[in-house]
Motif scaffolding. Structure first.
Motif, PDB file in Angstrom:
ATOM      1  N   PRO A 190     -28.950  22.945   6.503  1.00 21.08           N
ATOM      2  CA  PRO A 190     -29.715  22.244   5.460  1.00 21.08           C
ATOM      3  C   PRO A 190     -30.671  21.231   6.083  1.00 21.08           C
ATOM      4  N   PRO A 191     -31.884  21.099   5.564  1.00 26.61           N
ATOM      5  CA  PRO A 191     -32.844  20.148   6.139  1.00 26.61           C
ATOM      6  C   PRO A 191     -32.416  18.701   5.902  1.00 26.61           C
ATOM      7  N   TYR A 192     -32.523  17.916   6.956  1.00 25.77           N
ATOM      8  CA  TYR A 192     -32.311  16.470   6.840  1.00 25.77           C
ATOM      9  C   TYR A 192     -33.690  15.839   6.812  1.00 25.77           C
ATOM     10  N   VAL A 193     -34.037  15.180   5.709  1.00 23.31           N
ATOM     11  CA  VAL A 193     -35.440  14.857   5.451  1.00 23.31           C
ATOM     12  C   VAL A 193     -35.926  13.579   6.110  1.00 23.31           C
ATOM     13  N   SER A 198     -31.993   7.026  13.580  1.00 21.18           N
ATOM     14  CA  SER A 198     -31.483   6.328  14.760  1.00 21.18           C
ATOM     15  C   SER A 198     -31.000   7.303  15.820  1.00 21.18           C
ATOM     16  N   ILE A 199     -30.404   8.421  15.387  1.00 20.01           N
ATOM     17  CA  ILE A 199     -29.867   9.364  16.368  1.00 20.01           C
ATOM     18  C   ILE A 199     -30.986   9.982  17.201  1.00 20.01           C
ATOM     19  N   LYS A 200     -32.147  10.266  16.577  1.00 23.17           N
ATOM     20  CA  LYS A 200     -33.263  10.833  17.328  1.00 23.17           C
ATOM     21  C   LYS A 200     -33.811   9.815  18.319  1.00 23.17           C
ATOM     22  N   LEU A 201     -33.960   8.571  17.858  1.00 25.59           N
ATOM     23  CA  LEU A 201     -34.481   7.533  18.731  1.00 25.59           C
ATOM     24  C   LEU A 201     -33.562   7.309  19.922  1.00 25.59           C
ATOM     25  N   LEU A 202     -32.271   7.261  19.662  1.00 28.53           N
ATOM     26  CA  LEU A 202     -31.322   7.017  20.742  1.00 28.53           C
ATOM     27  C   LEU A 202     -31.264   8.190  21.715  1.00 28.53           C
ATOM     28  N   ASN A 203     -31.425   9.398  21.206  1.00 29.70           N
ATOM     29  CA  ASN A 203     -31.451  10.553  22.103  1.00 29.70           C
ATOM     30  C   ASN A 203     -32.676  10.515  23.007  1.00 29.70           C
ATOM     31  N   GLU A 255     -25.960  21.680  16.536  1.00 26.85           N
ATOM     32  CA  GLU A 255     -26.275  20.441  17.233  1.00 26.85           C
ATOM     33  C   GLU A 255     -27.655  20.456  17.882  1.00 26.85           C
ATOM     34  N   ASP A 256     -28.229  21.637  18.098  1.00 29.03           N
ATOM     35  CA  ASP A 256     -29.552  21.739  18.716  1.00 29.03           C
ATOM     36  C   ASP A 256     -30.648  22.084  17.711  1.00 29.03           C
ATOM     37  N   ASP A 257     -30.328  22.075  16.446  1.00 27.11           N
ATOM     38  CA  ASP A 257     -31.311  22.388  15.406  1.00 27.11           C
ATOM     39  C   ASP A 257     -31.901  21.083  14.876  1.00 27.11           C
ATOM     40  N   TRP A 258     -33.152  20.802  15.225  1.00 28.71           N
ATOM     41  CA  TRP A 258     -33.759  19.526  14.832  1.00 28.71           C
ATOM     42  C   TRP A 258     -33.927  19.406  13.322  1.00 28.71           C
ATOM     43  N   ILE A 259     -33.899  20.523  12.608  1.00 31.78           N
ATOM     44  CA  ILE A 259     -34.083  20.484  11.156  1.00 31.78           C
ATOM     45  C   ILE A 259     -32.854  19.905  10.455  1.00 31.78           C
ATOM     46  N   CYS A 260     -31.667  20.199  10.973  1.00 32.20           N
ATOM     47  CA  CYS A 260     -30.458  19.785  10.258  1.00 32.20           C
ATOM     48  C   CYS A 260     -29.572  18.798  11.009  1.00 32.20           C
ATOM     49  N   ARG A 261     -29.811  18.573  12.303  1.00 36.74           N
ATOM     50  CA  ARG A 261     -28.850  17.774  13.062  1.00 36.74           C
ATOM     51  C   ARG A 261     -28.870  16.296  12.689  1.00 36.74           C
ATOM     52  N   GLY A 262     -29.874  15.862  11.917  1.00 34.63           N
ATOM     53  CA  GLY A 262     -29.866  14.490  11.430  1.00 34.63           C
ATOM     54  C   GLY A 262     -28.622  14.171  10.619  1.00 34.63           C
ATOM     55  N   PHE A 263     -28.033  15.193   9.978  1.00 33.35           N
ATOM     56  CA  PHE A 263     -26.789  14.968   9.238  1.00 33.35           C
ATOM     57  C   PHE A 263     -25.673  14.509  10.176  1.00 33.35           C
ATOM     58  N   ILE A 264     -25.655  15.042  11.390  1.00 31.67           N
ATOM     59  CA  ILE A 264     -24.627  14.637  12.350  1.00 31.67           C
ATOM     60  C   ILE A 264     -24.770  13.152  12.650  1.00 31.67           C
ATOM     61  N   GLY A 265     -26.007  12.718  12.945  1.00 29.84           N
ATOM     62  CA  GLY A 265     -26.241  11.311  13.234  1.00 29.84           C
ATOM     63  C   GLY A 265     -25.912  10.411  12.062  1.00 29.84           C
ATOM     64  N   TYR A 266     -26.284  10.856  10.855  1.00 23.98           N
ATOM     65  CA  TYR A 266     -26.038  10.044   9.662  1.00 23.98           C
ATOM     66  C   TYR A 266     -24.548   9.805   9.449  1.00 23.98           C
ATOM     67  N   LYS A 323     -36.373   6.645  -5.891  1.00 26.20           N
ATOM     68  CA  LYS A 323     -36.131   8.082  -5.898  1.00 26.20           C
ATOM     69  C   LYS A 323     -34.788   8.378  -5.248  1.00 26.20           C
ATOM     70  N   GLU A 324     -34.141   9.425  -5.755  1.00 28.00           N
ATOM     71  CA  GLU A 324     -32.903   9.867  -5.129  1.00 28.00           C
ATOM     72  C   GLU A 324     -33.188  10.354  -3.712  1.00 28.00           C
ATOM     73  N   GLN A 325     -32.248  10.099  -2.817  1.00 31.39           N
ATOM     74  CA  GLN A 325     -32.364  10.562  -1.436  1.00 31.39           C
ATOM     75  C   GLN A 325     -31.335  11.675  -1.233  1.00 31.39           C
ATOM     76  N   PRO A 326     -31.755  12.937  -1.321  1.00 35.20           N
ATOM     77  CA  PRO A 326     -30.787  14.039  -1.325  1.00 35.20           C
ATOM     78  C   PRO A 326     -29.988  14.176  -0.044  1.00 35.20           C
ATOM     79  N   HIS A 327     -30.494  13.622   1.072  1.00 35.70           N
ATOM     80  CA  HIS A 327     -29.755  13.743   2.326  1.00 35.70           C
ATOM     81  C   HIS A 327     -28.630  12.719   2.435  1.00 35.70           C
ATOM     82  N   LEU A 328     -28.568  11.764   1.507  1.00 37.18           N
ATOM     83  CA  LEU A 328     -27.488  10.779   1.510  1.00 37.18           C
ATOM     84  C   LEU A 328     -26.372  11.296   0.608  1.00 37.18           C
TER      85      LEU A 328
END
Length: 372
Positions: A190-193, A198-203, A255-266, A323-328
């Motif tokens: 699923p896309p993390y919008v 923070s996880i991308k910045l720290l990586n 874990e290597d899919d930039w579209i959805c791995r934001g959920f892992i960091g969140y 607005k609702e934030q669907p990724h939360l």
């Protein structure tokens, strides 16, 4: 089956790429997560192939094998009728009588190379998917099934990528009904919008684990502090989290899919903050007593940080937009894979057996709304 002219056709063939070890219907255990995941992924693949059959005018249809192999029949197609005849979803009805099996699975494919799908991808990025035609049509489809089957009708949702975003919107929408409907949801990649997480910045900075923990805590504390100031906005978000807390979709991410791995960091950041608050709470208890009082305060602060995003806060503070934030999501079961990282966003991973994916047990995350 006949001969097929190119590799694209070959990729759609169940006999070449499907999980043929699952074709014994009597051996399927619908109470087993692995079996549910693999079959749900195949049904989503069936929607992709069904659209390919239509688009390429195939004389020999390849799609039916992706659902008939598991005792389903195609009950109806879900088409983008407003602008084109493209098939983006399907309703599959289970024809066998097996314990724990769904009666219906409503599945949604992801993006194909057409302008309409790219339009919906853009709406995901802009956080404007919820009011678009496909989502409203999909919600109406579920409502129609419920009117036929009654509240006890067992309906599952499944989707990949763009389709996972649609299924997620539908699942949330069903929880907003006057009589909430908690549907099992299988969301593949699923896309993390949120683009800047923070996880991308720290990586990018190659931060060590200790630095990450401090960063997570500071980031979450900032959101909690914003919640203290933006009272009405915070209260709406808290109410939203409470409303959706009983809905626990399954998120399958690579874990290597930039579209959805934001959920892992969140979700990892959420857990880090909860653990930090627990340690702070213990310190307050040791020095000031009043354990229950501080426990409730810190639980409330934790919910504020979970229910708000930095973009969310800025949008409300600067533009007055709410607005609702669907990724939360308040509650999920998260399944992580590192299988074949060069093809991290592919759906085909998810009908593989656990032994190949090395998935292990999914990680459950929840929001302690009862303590708020």
């Amino acid at each position: 089956m006949g001969k097929f002219s190119n590799s694209a056709d070959d990729r759609d063939r169940f006999d070449l790429h499907g999980p043929k070890d699952m074709m014994d219907l009597d051996a399927i255990d619908w109470a087993k997560e692995e079996h549910r995941r693999r079959i749900a992924a195949c049904l989503v693949k069936g929607v992709y192939v069904h659209e390919n059959d239509r688009d390429k005018h195939r004389a020999v249809k390849l799609a039916p094998a992706w659902w008939e192999s598991f005792g389903f029949r195609l009950e109806d197609e879900i088409r983008d009728t407003k602008y084109s005849s493209t098939i983006y979803g399907a309703i599959f009805k289970h024809t066998a009588s097996q314990p724990c099996a769904p009666r219906y699975v409503v599945a949604f494919r992801g993006t194909r190379r057409n302008i309409r799908d790219y339009y919906y991808d853009l709406k995901i990025v802009m956080n404007k998917l919820e009011k678009r035609t496909r989502c409203m049509q999909a919600c109406a489809t579920i409502e129609g099934l419920m009117s036929e089957e009654g509240q006890d009708g067992c309906i599952w949702l499944a989707g990949h990528s763009l389709g996972a975003a649609v299924a997620q919107v539908v699942g949330r929408g069903m929880m907003e009904r006057e009589k909430p409907l908690n549907l099992p949801d299988f969301l593949f990649n699923p896309p993390y919008v949120a683009f800047i997480t923070s996880i991308k910045l720290l990586n990018l900075l190659k931060a060590d684990p200790v630095a990450k923990r401090h960063f997570y805590f500071a980031s979450s504390l900032l959101k909690a502090a914003a919640g203290l100031v933006l009272v009405s906005h915070r209260e709406r978000r808290e109410s939203s989290f409470k409303r959706f807390s009983a809905w626990v979709p399954n998120l399958y991410v690579h874990e290597d899919d930039w579209i959805c791995r934001g959920f892992i960091g969140y979700f990892e950041a959420r857990e880090e903050f909860k653990e930090s608050l627990t340690r702070v709470g213990i310190w307050f208890k040791d020095h000031f007593g009043g354990r229950d009082k501080f426990k409730k305060i810190f639980a409330r602060v934790g919910i504020w940080s979970m229910a708000l995003s930095h973009c969310d806060v800025l949008s409300w503070a600067l533009l007055g937009k709410d607005k609702e934030q669907p990724h939360l999501l308040p509650s999920v079961t998260l399944w992580k894979s590192r299988f074949q990282p060069k093809h991290a966003h592919d759906l085909r991973h998810w009908w593989k057996p656990d032994s190949e994916l090395n998935l292990g047990a999914g990680t459950s995350y929840s929001c302690p709304v009862h303590e708020a």
